[in-house]
Design an enzyme around this catalytic site. Structure first.
Site, PDB file in Angstrom:
ATOM      1  N   SER A  65      33.659  33.136  33.876  1.00  0.00           N
ATOM      2  CA  SER A  65      32.143  33.436  33.674  1.00  0.00           C
ATOM      3  C   SER A  65      31.562  32.374  33.215  1.00  0.00           C
ATOM      4  O   SER A  65      32.644  31.684  32.266  1.00  0.00           O
ATOM      5  CB  SER A  65      32.205  34.558  33.756  1.00  0.00           C
ATOM      6  OG  SER A  65      32.123  35.876  34.181  1.00  0.00           O
TER       7      SER A  65
HETATM    8  N1  SAM Z   1      36.557  37.893  33.726  1.00  0.00           N
HETATM    9  C1  SAM Z   1      37.043  36.995  34.285  1.00  0.00           C
HETATM   10  C2  SAM Z   1      37.189  35.393  33.829  1.00  0.00           C
HETATM   11  O1  SAM Z   1      36.623  35.648  32.041  1.00  0.00           O
HETATM   12  O2  SAM Z   1      37.665  34.502  34.150  1.00  0.00           O
HETATM   13  C3  SAM Z   1      35.676  36.361  34.914  1.00  0.00           C
HETATM   14  C4  SAM Z   1      36.288  37.445  36.533  1.00  0.00           C
HETATM   15  S1  SAM Z   1      35.004  36.819  38.214  1.00  0.00           S
HETATM   16  C5  SAM Z   1      32.851  36.480  37.644  1.00  0.00           C
HETATM   17  C6  SAM Z   1      35.037  38.115  39.030  1.00  0.00           C
HETATM   18  C7  SAM Z   1      36.542  39.267  38.677  1.00  0.00           C
HETATM   19  O3  SAM Z   1      36.761  40.001  39.183  1.00  0.00           O
HETATM   20  C8  SAM Z   1      37.411  38.326  40.014  1.00  0.00           C
HETATM   21  O4  SAM Z   1      38.496  37.567  39.737  1.00  0.00           O
HETATM   22  C9  SAM Z   1      37.655  39.200  41.333  1.00  0.00           C
HETATM   23  O5  SAM Z   1      39.175  38.478  41.921  1.00  0.00           O
HETATM   24  C10 SAM Z   1      37.613  40.343  40.621  1.00  0.00           C
HETATM   25  N2  SAM Z   1      36.965  41.807  40.839  1.00  0.00           N
HETATM   26  C11 SAM Z   1      36.135  42.755  41.905  1.00  0.00           C
HETATM   27  N3  SAM Z   1      36.208  43.313  43.141  1.00  0.00           N
HETATM   28  C12 SAM Z   1      37.516  43.566  41.883  1.00  0.00           C
HETATM   29  C13 SAM Z   1      37.920  45.241  41.100  1.00  0.00           C
HETATM   30  N4  SAM Z   1      37.493  46.373  42.003  1.00  0.00           N
HETATM   31  N5  SAM Z   1      38.872  45.327  40.515  1.00  0.00           N
HETATM   32  C14 SAM Z   1      39.358  43.703  39.946  1.00  0.00           C
HETATM   33  N6  SAM Z   1      38.701  43.769  39.745  1.00  0.00           N
HETATM   34  C15 SAM Z   1      37.875  43.194  40.817  1.00  0.00           C
END
Ligand code: SAM
Length: 219
Positions: A65
């Site tokens: 992000s």
């Molecule tokens: N917090 C992260 C960072 O600091 O790099 C950024 C996250 S990225 C914008 C969103 C993340 O949510 C992705 O890695 C994706 O695989 C994960 N994601 C999507 N759906 C999810 C779910 N149901 N449970 C857990 N993770 C999920």
């Protein structure tokens, strides 16, 4: 081995100034962002991008992000050093590492297996100790509930009821909710067992939350 030089530290100070200019005020959050070497989360070829206020691809179609988004969500959480926090969407591990500067008690869950494995290795290598899980975070992590704070770092179609259930009384959920293009940042506070307040903030653009209460499960 990655190094954290004076140049990197200088770039972080400049980033923190930008975040302050954009309205971030929480001293703990700003200090955490100033402490965490964001370039550690980038491949060598892209180091120059690490201190720009931008999201960046981390593979598997996902992103780290934007620093402003990390700061904004963290500030909305009103973090305290005693908080037990659940993060949904570990991704690169950056947001989790920022949280760990403020409280040692962080649970983080990631749906994508390769990203989960990569983040785990990163945490081990840097001697960071969040509780890491692989699975569908749209259902929270009931085994360790309740949490004082829950942060969702992917865009959700709805507020999952499971997450509300896993908040402690006085607990806060920060979650972007909307369609697949644009989401409104929400802060939901559990005031009493069955009483919640909801505040709406500005629009953000996240990758979709998948899973049962996410885009793959919602109609
Ligand atoms: N917090 C992260 C960072 O600091 O790099 C950024 C996250 S990225 C914008 C969103 C993340 O949510 C992705 O890695 C994706 O695989 C994960 N994601 C999507 N759906 C999810 C779910 N149901 N449970 C857990 N993770 C999920």
């Amino acid at each position: 081995m990655q190094t954290d030089t004076y140049r990197h530290k200088g770039m972080r100070r400049a980033l923190v100034k930008q975040l302050r200019d954009k309205g971030i005020r929480d001293a703990r959050v700003l200090a955490a962002i100033e402490t965490v070497p964001r370039h550690f989360f980038f491949d060598k070829a892209f180091l120059e991008q690490a201190y720009q206020d931008k999201a960046f691809p981390i593979g598997e179609g996902q992103t780290i992000s934007q620093p402003y988004t990390v700061a904004f969500q963290s500030e909305l959480l009103r973090l305290r050093p005693t908080d037990k926090v659940l993060e949904i969407g570990t991704g690169s591990g950056y947001q989790c590492t920022v949280l760990l500067q403020i409280t040692p008690n962080v649970y983080t869950i990631e749906y994508n297996r390769p990203l989960y494995e990569k983040a785990r290795l990163f945490f081990r290598k840097h001697n960071l100790k969040p509780h890491t899980f692989h699975g569908d975070g749209s259902q929270g992590l009931p085994a360790y509930a309740p949490y004082d704070k829950i942060i969702v770092t992917a865009g959700a179609p709805i507020v999952p009821k499971e997450l509300l259930r896993q908040l402690s009384i006085g607990g806060i959920l920060v979650i972007p909710v909307g369609d697949e293009k644009l989401q409104k940042m929400l802060r939901i506070t559990r005031v009493e067992e069955n009483e919640f307040t909801k505040e709406e903030f500005s629009d953000f653009k996240f990758v979709p939350l998948l899973g049962r209460s996410g885009w793959s499960g919602a109609e």
